[in-house]
Design an enzyme around this catalytic site. Structure first.
Site, PDB file in Angstrom:
ATOM      1  N   SER A 157      67.582  22.139  15.992  1.00  0.00           N
ATOM      2  CA  SER A 157      68.956  22.043  16.463  1.00  0.00           C
ATOM      3  C   SER A 157      69.008  21.893  17.972  1.00  0.00           C
ATOM      4  O   SER A 157      70.067  21.795  18.549  1.00  0.00           O
ATOM      5  CB  SER A 157      69.725  23.288  16.034  1.00  0.00           C
ATOM      6  OG  SER A 157      69.120  24.413  16.621  1.00  0.00           O
ATOM      7  N   ASN A 217      62.492  28.299  12.963  1.00  0.00           N
ATOM      8  CA  ASN A 217      63.071  28.481  14.280  1.00  0.00           C
ATOM      9  C   ASN A 217      64.478  29.058  14.190  1.00  0.00           C
ATOM     10  O   ASN A 217      64.680  30.254  14.396  1.00  0.00           O
ATOM     11  CB  ASN A 217      63.054  27.147  15.038  1.00  0.00           C
ATOM     12  CG  ASN A 217      63.315  27.321  16.516  1.00  0.00           C
ATOM     13  OD1 ASN A 217      63.797  28.357  16.951  1.00  0.00           O
ATOM     14  ND2 ASN A 217      62.998  26.321  17.297  1.00  0.00           N
ATOM     15  N   ASP A 218      65.436  28.226  13.846  1.00  0.00           N
ATOM     16  CA  ASP A 218      66.820  28.695  13.850  1.00  0.00           C
ATOM     17  C   ASP A 218      67.054  29.862  12.887  1.00  0.00           C
ATOM     18  O   ASP A 218      67.876  30.733  13.152  1.00  0.00           O
ATOM     19  CB  ASP A 218      67.759  27.539  13.502  1.00  0.00           C
ATOM     20  CG  ASP A 218      67.767  26.485  14.603  1.00  0.00           C
ATOM     21  OD1 ASP A 218      67.393  26.828  15.736  1.00  0.00           O
ATOM     22  OD2 ASP A 218      68.134  25.335  14.312  1.00  0.00           O
ATOM     23  N   VAL A 219      66.340  29.891  11.772  1.00  0.00           N
ATOM     24  CA  VAL A 219      66.588  30.935  10.773  1.00  0.00           C
ATOM     25  C   VAL A 219      66.081  32.302  11.219  1.00  0.00           C
ATOM     26  O   VAL A 219      66.317  33.297  10.536  1.00  0.00           O
ATOM     27  CB  VAL A 219      65.982  30.577   9.397  1.00  0.00           C
ATOM     28  CG1 VAL A 219      66.613  29.319   8.841  1.00  0.00           C
ATOM     29  CG2 VAL A 219      64.480  30.454   9.456  1.00  0.00           C
TER      30      VAL A 219
END
Lengths: 103, 482
Positions: free
Chosen positions: B446, B405-407
């Site tokens: 996050s 997701n965040d990456v």
């Protein structure tokens, strides 16, 4: 004087550690970490000396023995797990042949 | 020759082997031998220590060595590859506790023997030795409870979200000051009645400190925490080495300490965050504030989630010539690595070129994805690092994002208000088509909305990654059969 020598060793080992690890490919980060984690079990040396000294107190023996056990778990578990992981990293030719190769 | 000299010669050999082993661990071709070499070094150091003249009784040592070895072997055998992060955390905690106990036992000896006799055995001065005992207990204690907390988070015994409470920084600060005051008091007069009290304060406070130090850190930051704790366990061993004036302890502990520091720095850099930021910010717990902040960028957040079925995914992949898989922690959770490899093989026999793009902090520990894919027999030539894949991304027909997701969140590059702004990402959005596998419509770890999911060229494949990929693989099999 001996203290100075120990600090000297410490300083050199610190620089060596930085030099050794600075350029490790990210694929090897986990084995590197679990391998160096096993090395930190070197505290078993201190644990053996603590457990083996006779100072007339059972507390020292108990603490020392517990430390030997814990450090040994760290050492043995750490090295074996690292070896298991590294055994799975294969090149293409090798991985095509055998499908299952688990310890 | 005096036995002490012989023991020290063996220690020198062991130190050299540790250094060589660590060096060889850094290269794919030699890594396994390097690990074995390091194990030989450990064996040499352990055996040599048995001949130390301070060691007079062997019963409990042998009991300890045997029990520890058996537990270690069993743990290493039964642990699953997906559980590797928590295993490393647990072992690391044991190492830290062992160092703490060594420091404690040495303090007990000093009380029993008195300074004169103790320092006759080991080098040092009362103040120096007491202060390194303080450091051993402090670092060992933090390593122990910190690692156990990290273990519990990784094993999902505790929620992975950061836990923060009001006045947390204040409480932590007060604890640190308490530990330092007690430590200084202990160092100056360890044998005074107050010295004994100070020791207990240091012991208990360091255990609490380890706990509260990992508490506010979210699961996504775990690679940093694990590297840091690993480094600390080495430093604890190193401090114990100064207590008993043992050079192999100092060398090996110091090597681990510095290599851990480097890994920590690499992980921080991969997230574009400072170590202080990771440790003290309670990232993700601040989600409400972050949400209002990114509300300003609401204009570009418009778009909708476009679901895709497994059948359509098959059609897209079947036509693709260049495919890149981008795995994240979700792949580990779904245990999807084997079916991913199967799909990759089918795509290859279908004529496509397949790569795996690995973000340095994907997963819960450094290199987590590499280990999982290696377990599934993905050859490591197919694993491509972030910097190598990004220039090629525009030429990719399909990017398959599996539980990451965040990456892959383009907000990190575009949205100044985003908490992850500035973090280097894999530019999945540049691929012609992006297929995101996701369990449901929630925000990532996050707590951030991912702009990638809203882009016109993105399709969402909902469901358990393992199950949905299996149906895609089944389509390929049906094609091959017909």
């Amino acid at each position: 004087m001996e203290l100075i020598l120990l600090l000297f060793i410490f300083a050199l080992a610190a620089f060596l550690g930085f030099e050794l690890i600075a350029k490790v490919p990210s694929q090897l980060h986990t084995p590197l970490m679990s391998g160096s984690n096993a090395v930190s079990g070197i505290t078993v040396v201190g644990a053996i000396i603590a457990a083996g000294t006779d100072d007339g107190s059972w507390l020292t023996t108990v603490l020392g023995t517990a430390a030997v056990i814990l450090a040994m778990v760290n050492v043995v578990g750490g090295y074996l797990v690292t070896d298991r992981m590294l055994g799975m990293f294969k090149k293409k030719e090798a991985s095509a042949g055998k499908k299952e190769d688990r310890v | 020759m005096k036995p002490e000299i012989l023991i020290n010669l063996v220690y020198i050999v062991a130190s050299v082997l540790f250094i060589l082993g660590l060096k060889m661990l850094g290269r794919q071709a030699t890594a396994r031998r390097g690990n074995a070499l390091s194990a030989v070094a450990m064996l040499l150091a352990t055996v040599a220590t048995l001949f130390d003249h301070n060691v007079v009784s062997y019963t409990w040592i042998i009991v300890g060595l045997v029990v520890g070895t058996v537990i270690g072997v069993v743990c290493a055998r039964i642990v699953k590859m997906t559980s590797m992060p928590e295993m490393v955390a647990l072992l690391n905690g044991f190492g830290g506790l062992a160092s703490l106990l060594v420091g404690w036992a040495e303090y007990g000896k000093i009380r029993a023997f008195g300074w004169e006799r103790y320092l006759g055995e080991f080098a040092g001065t009362p103040v120096f030795t007491a202060s390194v005992i303080f450091l051993t207990v402090l670092i060992g204690g933090i390593t122990f409870t910190g690692s156990i907390y990290a273990f519990a988070k990784l094993a999902e015994w505790l929620p992975g979200r950061p836990s923060v409470f009001r006045g947390q920084h204040l409480a932590n600060g007060a604890l640190v000051i308490l530990v330092l005051v007690a430590g200084v008091g202990f160092s100056f007069d360890a044998l005074a009645p107050l010295g004994g009290l100070a020791f207990w304060v240091v012991l208990l406070a360091s255990l609490v400190l380890g706990w509260t130090f990992v508490m506010p850190i979210g699961g996504g930051d775990m690679p940093v925490v694990i590297s840091l704790l690993n480094s600390l366990s080495g430093l604890a061993a190193c401090a114990a080495g100064f207590v008993i004036a043992n050079n192999v302890l100092i060398v090996a502990g110091c090597l681990v300490g510095t290599s851990g520091v480097i890994l920590t720095a690499i992980m921080c850099k991969a997230m574009n965050r400072s170590l202080a930021g990771v440790l003290f910010s309670g990232f993700g717990a601040a989600a409400p504030g972050a949400a209002t902040a990114s509300a300003a960028g609401e204009g570009e957040m418009q778009g909708e989630l476009k679901p895709i079925s497994a059948e359509d995914t098959f059609s897209v992949l079947e036509a693709a010539r260049q495919v890149v898989f981008i795995p994240g922690y979700g792949m580990a959770v779904a245990q999807a690595q084997h079916v991913v490899r199967e799909l990759a093989e089918m795509l290859e026999s279908n004529g496509a070129e397949v790569r795996f793009a690995i973000h340095p902090v994907a997963g819960r520990m450094p290199g987590h994805m590499n280990v999982l894919l290696a377990e599934a027999n993905v050859p490591y030539e197919q694993l491509v690092e972030m910097d190598a894949i990004n220039p090629l991304m525009a030429s990719m027909d399909v990017a398959v994002v599996i539980g990451a997701n965040d990456v892959v969140n383009p907000a990190a590059a575009r949205d100044r208000a985003s908490p992850i702004y500035g973090m280097p990402i894999i530019n999945a959005h540049e691929a012609r088509t992006v297929i995101c596998l996701k369990r449901g419509k929630g925000a990532g770890f996050s707590g951030l909305e991912n702009q990638l999911f809203l882009l016109p060229n993105t399709r969402m494949l909902y469901g358990d990654a393992k199950g949905t990929l299996q149906s895609v693989v089944a389509e390929f099999k049906a094609l091959a059969a017909s």
